[in-house]
Design a protein around this motif. Sequence first.
Motif, PDB file in Angstrom:
ATOM      1  N   HIS A   1      -8.033   0.966  -2.283  1.00 44.94           N
ATOM      2  CA  HIS A   1      -6.632   1.330  -2.112  1.00 44.94           C
ATOM      3  C   HIS A   1      -6.462   2.802  -1.737  1.00 44.94           C
ATOM      4  O   HIS A   1      -5.714   3.557  -2.376  1.00 44.94           O
ATOM      5  N   LYS A   2      -7.171   3.209  -0.705  1.00 40.94           N
ATOM      6  CA  LYS A   2      -7.001   4.570  -0.198  1.00 40.94           C
ATOM      7  C   LYS A   2      -5.593   4.731   0.360  1.00 40.94           C
ATOM      8  O   LYS A   2      -5.022   3.790   0.911  1.00 40.94           O
ATOM      9  N   ARG A   3      -5.048   5.919   0.234  1.00 41.12           N
ATOM     10  CA  ARG A   3      -3.654   6.165   0.600  1.00 41.12           C
ATOM     11  C   ARG A   3      -3.383   5.740   2.042  1.00 41.12           C
ATOM     12  O   ARG A   3      -4.006   6.227   2.981  1.00 41.12           O
ATOM     13  N   THR A   4      -2.484   4.799   2.209  1.00 36.99           N
ATOM     14  CA  THR A   4      -2.142   4.251   3.526  1.00 36.99           C
ATOM     15  C   THR A   4      -0.622   4.208   3.642  1.00 36.99           C
ATOM     16  O   THR A   4       0.041   3.494   2.883  1.00 36.99           O
ATOM     17  N   ILE A   5      -0.080   4.971   4.560  1.00 38.30           N
ATOM     18  CA  ILE A   5       1.371   5.142   4.678  1.00 38.30           C
ATOM     19  C   ILE A   5       1.897   4.366   5.883  1.00 38.30           C
ATOM     20  O   ILE A   5       1.439   4.570   7.012  1.00 38.30           O
ATOM     21  N   ARG A   6       2.833   3.474   5.625  1.00 43.23           N
ATOM     22  CA  ARG A   6       3.521   2.749   6.694  1.00 43.23           C
ATOM     23  C   ARG A   6       4.966   3.246   6.739  1.00 43.23           C
ATOM     24  O   ARG A   6       5.702   3.063   5.774  1.00 43.23           O
ATOM     25  N   PRO A   7       5.384   3.868   7.807  1.00 42.32           N
ATOM     26  CA  PRO A   7       6.774   4.326   7.861  1.00 42.32           C
ATOM     27  C   PRO A   7       7.749   3.154   7.713  1.00 42.32           C
ATOM     28  O   PRO A   7       7.627   2.144   8.415  1.00 42.32           O
ATOM     29  N   ASN A   8       8.678   3.297   6.794  1.00 42.22           N
ATOM     30  CA  ASN A   8       9.751   2.308   6.648  1.00 42.22           C
ATOM     31  C   ASN A   8      10.805   2.625   7.707  1.00 42.22           C
ATOM     32  O   ASN A   8      11.863   3.188   7.415  1.00 42.22           O
ATOM     33  N   ALA A   9      10.462   2.272   8.957  1.00 42.47           N
ATOM     34  CA  ALA A   9      11.244   2.731  10.108  1.00 42.47           C
ATOM     35  C   ALA A   9      12.710   2.310  10.028  1.00 42.47           C
ATOM     36  O   ALA A   9      13.592   3.058  10.453  1.00 42.47           O
ATOM     37  N   LYS A  10      12.970   1.130   9.494  1.00 44.84           N
ATOM     38  CA  LYS A  10      14.349   0.640   9.429  1.00 44.84           C
ATOM     39  C   LYS A  10      15.217   1.522   8.541  1.00 44.84           C
ATOM     40  O   LYS A  10      16.375   1.816   8.873  1.00 44.84           O
ATOM     41  N   GLN A  11      14.673   1.969   7.417  1.00 49.16           N
ATOM     42  CA  GLN A  11      15.435   2.806   6.499  1.00 49.16           C
ATOM     43  C   GLN A  11      15.373   4.285   6.880  1.00 49.16           C
ATOM     44  O   GLN A  11      16.279   5.060   6.550  1.00 49.16           O
ATOM     45  N   LEU A  12      14.307   4.687   7.579  1.00 46.72           N
ATOM     46  CA  LEU A  12      14.191   6.083   7.992  1.00 46.72           C
ATOM     47  C   LEU A  12      15.118   6.411   9.157  1.00 46.72           C
ATOM     48  O   LEU A  12      15.591   7.545   9.277  1.00 46.72           O
ATOM     49  N   TYR A  13      15.390   5.435  10.003  1.00 48.69           N
ATOM     50  CA  TYR A  13      16.183   5.693  11.208  1.00 48.69           C
ATOM     51  C   TYR A  13      17.539   6.327  10.898  1.00 48.69           C
ATOM     52  O   TYR A  13      17.892   7.362  11.478  1.00 48.69           O
ATOM     53  N   PRO A  14      18.347   5.759   9.975  1.00 48.91           N
ATOM     54  CA  PRO A  14      19.633   6.418   9.685  1.00 48.91           C
ATOM     55  C   PRO A  14      19.476   7.812   9.084  1.00 48.91           C
ATOM     56  O   PRO A  14      20.335   8.673   9.282  1.00 48.91           O
ATOM     57  N   LEU A  15      18.382   8.052   8.367  1.00 44.92           N
ATOM     58  CA  LEU A  15      18.161   9.392   7.826  1.00 44.92           C
ATOM     59  C   LEU A  15      17.911  10.396   8.941  1.00 44.92           C
ATOM     60  O   LEU A  15      18.416  11.528   8.900  1.00 44.92           O
ATOM     61  N   PHE A  16      17.142   9.990   9.943  1.00 43.95           N
ATOM     62  CA  PHE A  16      16.919  10.884  11.078  1.00 43.95           C
ATOM     63  C   PHE A  16      18.215  11.129  11.844  1.00 43.95           C
ATOM     64  O   PHE A  16      18.442  12.213  12.374  1.00 43.95           O
TER      65      PHE A  16
END
Length: 597
Positions: free
Chosen positions: A451-466
């Motif tokens: 379980h090495k650190r693996t980051i998947r962008p939560n693009a759907k939720q990040l989009y409104p933040l951007f």
Amino acid sequence: MGQPRRRGYPHGHGRHHRCPRRIALPAAGLGLLFLAVSLLSVSLLSAPPLADPRPGLGTSSSSSSRRFLRRHPTNGSGGELEGPESGDALSVPTHGWTGQDDLWRSKLASNFHGCSNSSSKFLDSGITTQPDRYLIVVTSGGLNQQRTGIVDAVVAAHILNATLVVPRLDQTSFWKDSSNFSEIFDMDWFISFLEKDVRIIKEPPEKGGKTMKPYKMRVPRKCTPRCYLNRVLPALLKKHVIRMTKYDYRLSNKLDTDLQKLRCRVNYHALRFTDPIQELAEKLIQRMREKSRYFIALHLRFEPDMLAFSGCYYGGGEKERRELAAIRKRWRTLHIRDPEKGRRQGRCPLTPEEVGLMLRALGYRSDVHIYVASGEIYGGEDTLASLKALFPNFHTKETLSSQEELAPFLKFSSRMAAIDFIVCDESDAFVANNIGNMAKILAGQRRYFGHKRTIRPNAKQLYPLFMKRGNMSWDAFASQVRTVQKGYMGEPMEITPGRGEFLANPAACICEKTGRNSVVVKSISGSSQEPVTDTGIRKAIGIGRPPYPVYTDEEADGSDTEEDPDSSGRGEVIDTEPDDDSVVRQEDPELEEILSD
């Protein structure tokens, strides 16, 4: 009585000068004025930055690396580039977030480990393999898509109790790589490691000194074991050599535990890259380690073909629309998509700058070293400028290696991709800016190996933040990013067992420790317990009932053909196309997987 000790001037003078009384009041007034101006300046710098038009994506902007510009869609109406004023550069702190979560490893990872030993019911290939049954597969797509085909081919051969011929790689697709299996993977290791699971030979069988002509056919996507027994086995028993083309995703995602564990043995242990590939990749890893104790690997996937296929729009105006539309014309079956809807639904890759902002918000410092695995970036250095400003320690295989070291691999896209794969796998944190095959395989492999650190962008939720970035403080933005990324950081159990593709979530092969000194582990997927030894992946071969029947010719002749819902009742599985796979008509799902590798 001695004189009191006096503080010297910053410049090293050893005495004080008293201000004349006549200028004391004006000096005090100036001091108050200076204080007021200072407070006003701080207030302005911390206020939400203003938005102003910027050049489109891919155009030159010398100040973009300082201003952390954000490229936003503008509802399709223009090519403006929205971003904060230059003062916003100060709102992204150079230090990391001081939180409780470990950015480089999961605190729970030590409680889990990979476990792909077979059960006692899984019979040795010496018992199950039947004579005169040979399976040949031709994989499809880029390196990682072909890898999925190789894994499933081994499992299919086991289901059919057949001998597998070393899979033939796709040399005619979009990727145009002429490499064969032995030039990418260690073929002898592949054959020997799996000898107890499936009998594998290097070349097609011969009869009377001549290569036996294979019978060509194709199975539906996500074909179940029963589908193979009903569709393929009857033809295999009659023709003896079956050749299946376009072999990608031709086996069901959901199989019984022993077959899933066989998938893991193939994917995580049997498929080992050749020495030249492995040696260069290890040199790059060593050079990254010499620069920093920890490093991030980023699979950026922001190439022109990816953006064109996705149908997404990144604010580059008419120039971007024209260029990507020209690329899309290569594939006549692509449907026109709503670019704004794609971004809202999280189906589009983040821009390089958005990836950088996400990582900084998660707490990674500006001095972190990043290895970027990518092809040609759309927009080139202008597109990368903001990411490099956020993370100046920016590296690729091209910058870390010499021309002489890289020269043997340059003409082979799959070998170049293999180098990136190894470096990304060995990174302390891996960021996948897409949901393609490489991202899925690496996510699963990193889960399996601790379980090495693996980051998947939560693009759907990040989009409104951007989109709202210009109207909030950095602390508020970073806090919300950390909130929406919970469940997307590679933690154990963050994905429900059985959900998603097995490649990315190999739950049947992840076991939880039940005691400090115990070697008995419990599979996350809910399967029965199994003993695990410290000697690696060795199977307990026992005599028992095979998971799938060993059919004789007479039994197979009487089997019913299983129909798929979309087969129109015809049940036809024979592939009548010529031997040259380059004339295969491309289908939308297959083309999508090719471009998402």
